[in-house]
Design a protein around this motif. Structure first.
Motif, PDB file in Angstrom:
ATOM      1  N   CYS A  23       0.850  -1.191   0.000  1.00 17.45           N
ATOM      2  CA  CYS A  23       0.000   0.000   0.000  1.00 17.45           C
ATOM      3  C   CYS A  23       0.883   1.237   0.000  1.00 17.45           C
ATOM      4  O   CYS A  23       1.953   1.244   0.610  1.00 17.45           O
ATOM      5  N   CYS A  30      -5.205   0.889  10.046  1.00 17.45           N
ATOM      6  CA  CYS A  30      -4.973  -0.297   9.220  1.00 17.45           C
ATOM      7  C   CYS A  30      -3.550  -0.826   9.315  1.00 17.45           C
ATOM      8  O   CYS A  30      -3.334  -2.039   9.344  1.00 17.45           O
ATOM      9  N   GLY A  69      -7.068  -4.701  -1.574  1.00 17.99           N
ATOM     10  CA  GLY A  69      -5.675  -4.921  -1.207  1.00 17.99           C
ATOM     11  C   GLY A  69      -5.492  -4.752   0.297  1.00 17.99           C
ATOM     12  O   GLY A  69      -6.467  -4.898   1.036  1.00 17.99           O
ATOM     13  N   GLU A  71      -3.275  -1.757  -1.505  1.00 13.27           N
ATOM     14  CA  GLU A  71      -3.864  -0.812  -2.458  1.00 13.27           C
ATOM     15  C   GLU A  71      -3.798  -1.440  -3.842  1.00 13.27           C
ATOM     16  O   GLU A  71      -2.715  -1.587  -4.406  1.00 13.27           O
ATOM     17  N   ASN A 161     -15.841   5.644   1.628  1.00 12.67           N
ATOM     18  CA  ASN A 161     -15.798   4.941   2.914  1.00 12.67           C
ATOM     19  C   ASN A 161     -15.040   5.776   3.925  1.00 12.67           C
ATOM     20  O   ASN A 161     -13.878   6.113   3.699  1.00 12.67           O
ATOM     21  N   LEU A 195      -8.433  -4.149  14.637  1.00 13.21           N
ATOM     22  CA  LEU A 195      -7.783  -5.223  13.878  1.00 13.21           C
ATOM     23  C   LEU A 195      -6.272  -5.192  13.999  1.00 13.21           C
ATOM     24  O   LEU A 195      -5.682  -4.146  14.274  1.00 13.21           O
TER      25      LEU A 195
HETATM   26  N1  SAM Z   1      -6.342   0.441  -0.089  1.00 10.32           N
HETATM   27  C1  SAM Z   1      -7.741   0.321  -0.332  1.00 10.32           C
HETATM   28  C2  SAM Z   1      -8.505   1.392   0.410  1.00 10.32           C
HETATM   29  O1  SAM Z   1      -7.876   2.201   1.092  1.00 10.32           O
HETATM   30  O2  SAM Z   1      -9.713   1.447   0.254  1.00 10.32           O
HETATM   31  C3  SAM Z   1      -8.337  -1.058  -0.057  1.00 10.32           C
HETATM   32  C4  SAM Z   1      -7.916  -1.782   1.192  1.00 10.32           C
HETATM   33  S1  SAM Z   1      -8.524  -1.124   2.703  1.00 10.32           S
HETATM   34  C5  SAM Z   1      -7.880  -2.308   3.811  1.00 10.32           C
HETATM   35  C6  SAM Z   1     -10.240  -1.516   2.568  1.00 10.32           C
HETATM   36  C7  SAM Z   1     -11.166  -0.907   3.558  1.00 10.32           C
HETATM   37  O3  SAM Z   1     -10.867  -1.382   4.841  1.00 10.32           O
HETATM   38  C8  SAM Z   1     -11.142   0.590   3.615  1.00 10.32           C
HETATM   39  O4  SAM Z   1     -12.391   1.104   3.269  1.00 10.32           O
HETATM   40  C9  SAM Z   1     -10.826   0.887   5.048  1.00 10.32           C
HETATM   41  O5  SAM Z   1     -11.506   1.989   5.435  1.00 10.32           O
HETATM   42  C10 SAM Z   1     -11.240  -0.381   5.759  1.00 10.32           C
HETATM   43  N2  SAM Z   1     -10.540  -0.612   7.044  1.00 10.32           N
HETATM   44  C11 SAM Z   1      -9.231  -0.867   7.219  1.00 10.32           C
HETATM   45  N3  SAM Z   1      -8.936  -0.996   8.540  1.00 10.32           N
HETATM   46  C12 SAM Z   1     -10.103  -0.816   9.218  1.00 10.32           C
HETATM   47  C13 SAM Z   1     -10.456  -0.827  10.597  1.00 10.32           C
HETATM   48  N4  SAM Z   1      -9.562  -1.020  11.557  1.00 10.32           N
HETATM   49  N5  SAM Z   1     -11.748  -0.613  10.921  1.00 10.32           N
HETATM   50  C14 SAM Z   1     -12.680  -0.405   9.952  1.00 10.32           C
HETATM   51  N6  SAM Z   1     -12.395  -0.379   8.629  1.00 10.32           N
HETATM   52  C15 SAM Z   1     -11.126  -0.580   8.261  1.00 10.32           C
END
Ligand code: SAM
Length: 328
Positions: A23, A30, A69, A71, A161, A195
């Motif tokens: 990413c 994350c 991903g 990303e 999101n 997480l």
């Molecule tokens: N890189 C891309 C992105 O940023 O959308 C895709 C991967 S990202 C892991 C996918 C989704 O997971 C995102 O919408 C992010 O907001 C969500 N996400 C990641 N960690 C999270 C957490 N601890 N709690 C809630 N949503 C989470």
């Protein structure tokens, strides 16, 4: 084709494919600031291998695919994969979840390859906070350009999101909600999940109920159907709004009973549940030349082992892998 269903009679028709664990951002919920241990390149499925899994899954009843991903846009040649997936006749919907940084420059190519729509992660509308939440690696203006580019080429509806965190970005709830009145923005407010990988303390959690109460300062939220898709969000609209508001409640009210998905990790593990460490390896069988029938049998086995629900409320979250490897 008879359709795929798990041992609790849930129809399974949706495959989320993580194409990379890399990413270009380090979102605080994350990934740790220094990133995570990366999967070696040889262990990442090739596009041909992903295509083979997708075709077998489609023969069993999968008809929707989302690329994620890490990303997904940092993996080179992604349009080639999309073209390959778009050739699978029964796949009616191919979508992508992205942080939007690279979207401006490739939206048109993605669209012509066969991508239908995108979800873009956007947690703040303020440039300085963007840097704080994402750890740098890109700018808010790139994401906003990416969103416009996606709309411009018809990758619609673009859904945004936002992971809501108390004392970090919850002061922007009303700004995001107001955007849905003035413009055709579809914003999904996501509850923070505790997480592996994330560094935001659980005390920053804001429930969807609380978010909703605050947003209703702008007017009553009327339930409505999603513009497209049948994901876990519950959708609402503010009076006279052009766009919509969704709430995704993995913590306060899980939606496992409607879960219709399977996940394929970048290193070829099929995961029946995002929040369980159970997974089925497909990479070794693929590299040993498994037949299509053998592959379908493995997929069916993974589906049969899909748990009824996750156990985050009881304090269980997967520890084996950071979210960036599983594909959110
Ligand atoms: N890189 C891309 C992105 O940023 O959308 C895709 C991967 S990202 C892991 C996918 C989704 O997971 C995102 O919408 C992010 O907001 C969500 N996400 C990641 N960690 C999270 C957490 N601890 N709690 C809630 N949503 C989470």
């Amino acid at each position: 084709m008879t359709g795929l269903s798990d041992s609790f009679q849930r129809p399974i028709n949706y495959l989320r494919i993580s194409v990379t664990d890399r990413c270009n951002l380090r979102c605080i919920y994350c990934m740790p600031p220094d990133g995570v241990c990366l999967i070696s390149h040889e262990d990442i499925l090739t596009y041909e291998e992903i295509g083979t899994v997708a075709r077998a899954a489609a023969e069993l009843g999968i008809d929707r695919i989302r690329l994620t991903g890490g990303e997904p846009l940092v993996r080179s040649g992604l349009p080639e994969l999309i073209e390959m997936l778009a050739e699978i006749e029964v796949i009616g919907d191919i979508s992508l979840t992205t942080n939007g940084i690279l979207l401006g420059r490739c939206a048109a190519e993605l669209k012509s390859a066969g991508l239908r729509r995108v979800n873009v992660s956007l947690d703040t509308l303020k440039s300085d906070k963007f840097e704080l939440v994402t750890g740098g690696g890109g700018s808010l203006s790139q994401v906003l350009e990416g969103i416009e580019a996606a709309k411009g080429v018809g990758l619609e509806p673009v859904k945004l999101n936002m992971v809501v965190m108390s004392g970090i970005n919850d002061d922007e709830l009303l700004d995001f909600a107001a955007k849905t009145i003035a413009e055709e923005w579809h914003v999904r407010f996501i509850e923070l999940m505790p997480l592996a990988g994330g560094t935001v303390p659980a005390a920053r959690f804001v429930s969807a109920g609380e978010m909703r109460k605050r947003i209703e300062q702008l007017g009553e939220l009327e339930p409505c159907l999603p513009a497209i898709g049948n994901g876990p969000a519950r959708y609402f609209r503010l009076p006279h709004a052009r766009g919509g508001i969704g709430f995704i409640t993995p913590v306060s009210e899980h939606f496992c009973f409607q879960c219709n998905r399977l996940r394929l990790t970048a290193d070829g593990k099929l995961r029946p549940c995002l929040l369980s460490d159970d997974e089925m390896d497909l990479k070794q069988p693929l590299r040993r030349g498994v037949s299509s029938a053998g592959l379908k049998q493995l997929i069916e086995e993974a589906v049969a082992n899909k748990p009824l629900r996750h156990h985050m409320a009881e304090g269980y979250v997967p520890k084996e892998r950071p979210f960036s490897q599983v594909g959110g």
